[in-house]
Enzyme design. Structure first.
Site, PDB file in Angstrom:
ATOM      1  CG  ASP A  14      -1.366   1.152   2.018  1.00 60.01           C
ATOM      2  OD1 ASP A  14      -2.724   1.852   0.695  1.00 60.01           O
ATOM      3  OD2 ASP A  14      -1.257   1.806   2.664  1.00 60.01           O
ATOM      4  CG  ASP A  16      -2.171   7.698   0.143  1.00 58.26           C
ATOM      5  OD1 ASP A  16      -1.227   8.052   0.424  1.00 58.26           O
ATOM      6  OD2 ASP A  16      -2.432   7.017  -1.506  1.00 58.26           O
ATOM      7  CG  ASP A 209      -2.273   2.298   6.760  1.00 60.91           C
ATOM      8  OD1 ASP A 209      -1.998   2.208   5.388  1.00 60.91           O
ATOM      9  OD2 ASP A 209      -3.244   3.165   6.520  1.00 60.91           O
TER      10      ASP A 209
END
Length: 336
Positions: A14, A16, A209
């Site tokens: 991922d 961001d 996240d």
């Protein structure tokens, strides 16, 4: 000892909140990925930039990346629409030119106005989106147009904090139309499977996240996942996660890719003794442990996930001072 990265030949990373926050790499991320030998794809729900623009941004931050290393939700949204619409069908764009270009690349015709008779609406993040664009989309959806959202992340992690994401704008259209979009990006599995289709891989690992996008998407794609604590969700969130949001591994950041995979696994840990008694998880220290500070989180998460509490919240308690201090660090005691 094999590091976590060495156990997988494909890493789906991922962006961001995982590799960077806005214009700042997360701690240790650049060097950690430079030392990885597995095939790495940067997989992003952010549909506002083209793969070339994403790769350029990564290069500015110090990462080694080309457009071929980037998989975006705009690409997956375009493929999702192309499977359902005849060639050259008009598709109303609520988003950036990068999203429009992906729609054109699959043989559909991007338009910007309801008066162009769109048969579908595709919506992705744009930092300049406003009422006029949402109004055009509202009219099209109310008239029966197919609606695809590139993603439904409610927030966007930046160096300034969490800002409104595409999901916030999707919520506005939901409220205005009463309709529900098809979702192309995470947590749907398509973004991961699209990236993996670019090669022949034995084992892939998702790294992210967010529990409700990265980790849920990994579970939907039946892939193992590493949750890092550099973005939206916390260690406490992981401990109390619903089954669809539960990661395989938990680590501080991307440097965890170079740690022993067994130590990162959610499960019993040598430094902690954990009992479950009548809906309470009781933790006590069990001696020295080669610990990155998260072993108690992995041990407690495993116990909480396996506890049978008849729908009642699982209580976590410390049986000694070392356990109490470690649990408080991660806000896992009831009093916290």
């Amino acid at each position: 000892m094999k590091s976590l990265a060495q156990q997988y030949d494909c890493l789906l990373i991922d962006l961001d909140g995982t590799a960077f926050r806005g214009r700042q790499p997360t701690e240790g991320a650049v060097q950690a990925l430079a030392e990885v030998r597995s095939r790495t794809f940067f997989v992003t729900n952010n549909a506002s930039r083209s793969p070339d623009e994403v790769a350029a941004h990564l290069a500015e931050l110090g990462f080694a990346a080309t457009a071929g290393d980037v998989a975006t939700s705009a690409q997956s949204a375009a493929r999702l629409l192309a499977r359902q619409l005849p060639p050259q069908s008009p598709v109303l764009i609520v988003g950036t030119d990068a999203l429009a270009n992906e729609i054109a690349a699959v043989g559909l015709r991007p338009v910007r106005r309801y008066d162009d008779d769109p048969v579908a609406v595709v919506q992705g993040l744009s930092l300049t989106i406003g009422w006029p664009e949402l109004a055009e989309a509202t009219l099209a959806i109310q008239a029966g147009a197919l609606w695809v959202a590139a993603n439904v992340d409610p927030t966007l992690p930046t160096e300034r904090g969490l800002l409104p994401g595409n999901g916030a704008m999707v919520a506005a259209l939901r409220a205005a139309t009463g309709a529900q979009p098809q979702v192309a990006g995470k947590p749907a599995p398509g973004l991961f499977t699209d990236a993996m289709a670019r090669g022949d891989f034995r084992a892939a690992l998702v790294v992210g996240d967010r529990l409700d996008t990265d980790i849920e998407g990994a579970n939907a794609a039946k892939l193992p996942s590493l949750m890092v604590l550099t973005g939206v969700n916390s260690a406490r969130d992981a401990v109390y996660a619903e089954p669809v949001h539960r990661p395989t591994y938990i680590g501080h950041d991307l440097r965890s890719l170079h740690q022993d995979g067994e130590r990162l696994t959610v499960g019993p840990q040598s430094g902690w003794h954990v009992d479950v008694d009548d809906g309470t998880v009781i933790v006590r220290g069990r001696g020295p442990d080669e610990d990155d500070g998260l072993s108690i989180v992995r041990a407690v998460a495993s116990a909480v996930w396996g506890a049978h509490s008849d729908g009642h919240p699982v209580r976590i308690a410390a049986a000694d001072d070392p356990a109490r201090a470690a649990l408080r660090r991660w806000s896992l005691l009831r009093s916290d």
